[in-house]
Design a protein around this motif. Sequence first.
Motif, PDB file in Angstrom:
ATOM      1  N   ILE A 361      38.751  56.622  26.422  1.00 52.25           N
ATOM      2  CA  ILE A 361      39.085  57.762  27.287  1.00 52.25           C
ATOM      3  C   ILE A 361      40.181  58.576  26.613  1.00 52.25           C
ATOM      4  O   ILE A 361      41.284  58.078  26.383  1.00 52.25           O
ATOM      5  CB  ILE A 361      39.555  57.293  28.677  1.00 52.25           C
ATOM      6  N   ASP A 362      39.882  59.823  26.280  1.00 55.96           N
ATOM      7  CA  ASP A 362      40.868  60.695  25.637  1.00 55.96           C
ATOM      8  C   ASP A 362      41.794  61.305  26.685  1.00 55.96           C
ATOM      9  O   ASP A 362      43.015  61.230  26.570  1.00 55.96           O
ATOM     10  CB  ASP A 362      40.160  61.802  24.856  1.00 55.96           C
ATOM     11  N   HIS A 363      41.228  61.934  27.698  1.00 56.63           N
ATOM     12  CA  HIS A 363      42.027  62.463  28.795  1.00 56.63           C
ATOM     13  C   HIS A 363      41.134  62.652  30.014  1.00 56.63           C
ATOM     14  O   HIS A 363      39.904  62.564  29.922  1.00 56.63           O
ATOM     15  CB  HIS A 363      42.733  63.783  28.426  1.00 56.63           C
ATOM     16  N   VAL A 364      41.763  62.889  31.157  1.00 58.69           N
ATOM     17  CA  VAL A 364      41.048  63.080  32.417  1.00 58.69           C
ATOM     18  C   VAL A 364      41.586  64.343  33.070  1.00 58.69           C
ATOM     19  O   VAL A 364      42.793  64.588  33.064  1.00 58.69           O
ATOM     20  CB  VAL A 364      41.235  61.874  33.358  1.00 58.69           C
ATOM     21  N   ALA A 365      40.673  65.138  33.621  1.00 56.16           N
ATOM     22  CA  ALA A 365      41.080  66.377  34.293  1.00 56.16           C
ATOM     23  C   ALA A 365      40.871  66.241  35.791  1.00 56.16           C
ATOM     24  O   ALA A 365      39.826  65.770  36.249  1.00 56.16           O
ATOM     25  CB  ALA A 365      40.278  67.556  33.756  1.00 56.16           C
ATOM     26  N   LEU A 366      41.875  66.634  36.558  1.00 57.39           N
ATOM     27  CA  LEU A 366      41.830  66.578  38.013  1.00 57.39           C
ATOM     28  C   LEU A 366      41.891  67.986  38.580  1.00 57.39           C
ATOM     29  O   LEU A 366      42.507  68.885  37.986  1.00 57.39           O
ATOM     30  CB  LEU A 366      43.005  65.767  38.560  1.00 57.39           C
ATOM     31  N   THR A 367      41.275  68.193  39.710  1.00 50.83           N
ATOM     32  CA  THR A 367      41.386  69.468  40.416  1.00 50.83           C
ATOM     33  C   THR A 367      42.282  69.233  41.620  1.00 50.83           C
ATOM     34  O   THR A 367      41.944  68.443  42.501  1.00 50.83           O
ATOM     35  CB  THR A 367      40.012  69.973  40.868  1.00 50.83           C
ATOM     36  N   ALA A 368      43.419  69.884  41.649  1.00 51.34           N
ATOM     37  CA  ALA A 368      44.384  69.610  42.709  1.00 51.34           C
ATOM     38  C   ALA A 368      45.349  70.775  42.831  1.00 51.34           C
ATOM     39  O   ALA A 368      45.516  71.555  41.893  1.00 51.34           O
ATOM     40  CB  ALA A 368      45.166  68.333  42.382  1.00 51.34           C
ATOM     41  N   PRO A 369      45.997  70.923  43.995  1.00 54.82           N
ATOM     42  CA  PRO A 369      47.053  71.936  44.128  1.00 54.82           C
ATOM     43  C   PRO A 369      48.066  71.781  43.006  1.00 54.82           C
ATOM     44  O   PRO A 369      48.600  70.691  42.787  1.00 54.82           O
ATOM     45  CB  PRO A 369      47.661  71.622  45.504  1.00 54.82           C
ATOM     46  N   PHE A 370      48.355  72.847  42.307  1.00 56.31           N
ATOM     47  CA  PHE A 370      49.042  72.781  41.026  1.00 56.31           C
ATOM     48  C   PHE A 370      50.444  72.198  41.135  1.00 56.31           C
ATOM     49  O   PHE A 370      50.777  71.213  40.471  1.00 56.31           O
ATOM     50  CB  PHE A 370      49.084  74.184  40.426  1.00 56.31           C
ATOM     51  N   ALA A 371      51.277  72.809  41.973  1.00 55.55           N
ATOM     52  CA  ALA A 371      52.663  72.348  42.074  1.00 55.55           C
ATOM     53  C   ALA A 371      52.734  70.932  42.627  1.00 55.55           C
ATOM     54  O   ALA A 371      53.513  70.098  42.162  1.00 55.55           O
ATOM     55  CB  ALA A 371      53.467  73.305  42.956  1.00 55.55           C
ATOM     56  N   GLU A 372      51.900  70.646  43.614  1.00 55.53           N
ATOM     57  CA  GLU A 372      51.886  69.323  44.228  1.00 55.53           C
ATOM     58  C   GLU A 372      51.474  68.254  43.216  1.00 55.53           C
ATOM     59  O   GLU A 372      52.088  67.185  43.129  1.00 55.53           O
ATOM     60  CB  GLU A 372      50.908  69.352  45.404  1.00 55.53           C
ATOM     61  N   ALA A 373      50.428  68.557  42.435  1.00 58.36           N
ATOM     62  CA  ALA A 373      49.945  67.580  41.461  1.00 58.36           C
ATOM     63  C   ALA A 373      50.950  67.371  40.333  1.00 58.36           C
ATOM     64  O   ALA A 373      51.152  66.248  39.861  1.00 58.36           O
ATOM     65  CB  ALA A 373      48.599  68.025  40.901  1.00 58.36           C
ATOM     66  N   SER A 374      51.583  68.451  39.884  1.00 59.87           N
ATOM     67  CA  SER A 374      52.595  68.334  38.834  1.00 59.87           C
ATOM     68  C   SER A 374      53.736  67.432  39.279  1.00 59.87           C
ATOM     69  O   SER A 374      54.216  66.578  38.527  1.00 59.87           O
ATOM     70  CB  SER A 374      53.132  69.717  38.451  1.00 59.87           C
ATOM     71  N   LEU A 375      54.177  67.632  40.513  1.00 57.44           N
ATOM     72  CA  LEU A 375      55.274  66.820  41.054  1.00 57.44           C
ATOM     73  C   LEU A 375      54.870  65.353  41.131  1.00 57.44           C
ATOM     74  O   LEU A 375      55.618  64.463  40.700  1.00 57.44           O
ATOM     75  CB  LEU A 375      55.661  67.333  42.444  1.00 57.44           C
ATOM     76  N   TRP A 376      53.683  65.084  41.641  1.00 51.46           N
ATOM     77  CA  TRP A 376      53.220  63.704  41.784  1.00 51.46           C
ATOM     78  C   TRP A 376      53.123  63.018  40.426  1.00 51.46           C
ATOM     79  O   TRP A 376      53.576  61.883  40.254  1.00 51.46           O
ATOM     80  CB  TRP A 376      51.870  63.699  42.503  1.00 51.46           C
ATOM     81  N   CYS A 377      52.541  63.700  39.451  1.00 50.76           N
ATOM     82  CA  CYS A 377      52.396  63.107  38.108  1.00 50.76           C
ATOM     83  C   CYS A 377      53.753  62.817  37.479  1.00 50.76           C
ATOM     84  O   CYS A 377      53.939  61.796  36.807  1.00 50.76           O
ATOM     85  CB  CYS A 377      51.603  64.050  37.197  1.00 50.76           C
ATOM     86  N   ARG A 378      54.690  63.696  37.710  1.00 50.70           N
ATOM     87  CA  ARG A 378      56.015  63.527  37.111  1.00 50.70           C
ATOM     88  C   ARG A 378      56.792  62.401  37.783  1.00 50.70           C
ATOM     89  O   ARG A 378      57.428  61.575  37.119  1.00 50.70           O
ATOM     90  CB  ARG A 378      56.782  64.847  37.203  1.00 50.70           C
TER      91      ARG A 378
END
Length: 530
Positions: A361-378
């Motif tokens: 697996i090289d990478h995975v792309a998710l579709t999600a609210p941008f700011a919310e997803a960035s915060l969660w990942c961080r």
Amino acid sequence: MRKSIATVSVSGTLPEKLRAVAAAGFDGFELFENDLVACPLSPEDIRDMAADLGLRVELYQPFRDFEAAPADRLADNLRRAEHKFRLMARLGADLLLVCSNVSPQAVDDDALAAGHLRLLAERAAEHGVRIAYEALAWGRHVDDYLRSWRIVRMADHPALGVCLDSFHILSKGTDPGGIEAIPGDKIFFLQLADAPRLTMDTLQWSRHYRCFPGQGDFDLTGFTRHVLAAGYRGPLSLEVFNDVFRRSDPAKTSSDAMLSLRFLENSVLGAGAPPDLTGFAHVELATGPDGDRLRRLVETLGFDRARLVDGGEAAELRAIGIQTPDPVAAAGHAAALSAPAEAPDGTRIDFRTAGPGRSTIDHVALTAPFAEASLWCRCVLGLRPHESLDLPDPYGLVRSRAMTSADGSVMLALNMADTASNVPWQHVAVACDDVVGMARRLMAAGEPPLRIPANYYDDLDARFPGAPDLRGTDVLYDRADDGEFLHLYTATIGRVFFEVVQRIGGYSGYGAANTPVRLAAQHGHKMRRE
């Protein structure tokens, strides 16, 4: 540390806002005047409601254009202030925010400003109120926190201190180190906001693009450490003006806000470090009604890291397995933040120890609210954000941002469309040593890659001299200083498609320049099928 949020940061009526921030676990709130003025409840009703919810009115704001005004305005300004002091008594609030004067009539005279603020503080003290003076980044004359502190020091009144706002300080590139020279008991309030780095008018930047800690580019950890080193012991309070948050669910916004503050607090204290991620373990895909086709495609790709689960209305990504040396600690980190175990698009995250062999697996792309997803990942995964990109789609724009672990072993791409007609699909990128050969295998299996127009290859010759001849393969190409990148895309099945990538040299990107071509090809394929 107590945690607070300004009511302007959350959508809804004032009662809706208060219920949402209380449910998220906040201790208090900054009451924005417009929210009170538009509310049918009396100040006493708001005070009682807040008390019932376990909330404290930490700050009433804003009081504008007071200090260093022309002499003929002083009486009227004091009359306005007296009204606010009486109102605050009804609310049970004892701290008033005074913003630095932005009026063209303001006088550039620190001694005059100090005299006016001392007079205001004297009046405030009679009502049991204190004044927090804040330097706005666009203040007419006072636009720097050190100057606001100099004026407060000149005024020399126990009921007068400063309010420090991270946006007003960091947006100007001002060194926050000078904060430590301010006595902690004279820092009456701290307002926190992150923001993306933008080149635009500071007022518009502030009013529309602030975000929660961890969603932007400011060093809020270092900033907050300076404030605490000065001796500040008040609440950490969020004041975020953001167009998206103003129309979002207040409960979800409040929950994200609390997550951001917990993450910031941990970062400041050096506690609760995010997990050490070492790679992808697997992806779990629901097959939907296309199970046979999805299984055939996965088998043709040689993708041994896919777990297929029968069911669902359509094929979709259900879960991502991420490798870490200590899965229990990784899950505990998320729980300590009260963060959900799913990404904002509902994709479940499973922490696993490293399995045998190298992950494909090289990478995975998710579709999600941008700011919310960035915060969660961080916050939850400790991923680092890269520059966001706005990519043209035939029917709008797709905003994309890569989030990666420190060593690049875990890469998530976050995609969000600006209209319902161009919603981006989920996708999983599979690593391969021979993409052209894979293209031939897919064709032979009856699952040809997404069709790429000849015009793309004509342009490729112009952009990259010496690029491989890829006509007829439907393989795309990119080149950077660190290497080369070949990739292809399968047709979408349900909500998900696969990308096959071949990295040559140290290429670390995602072929973003090819994304508009891919999006157009996907829409074309969809229209042909319909």
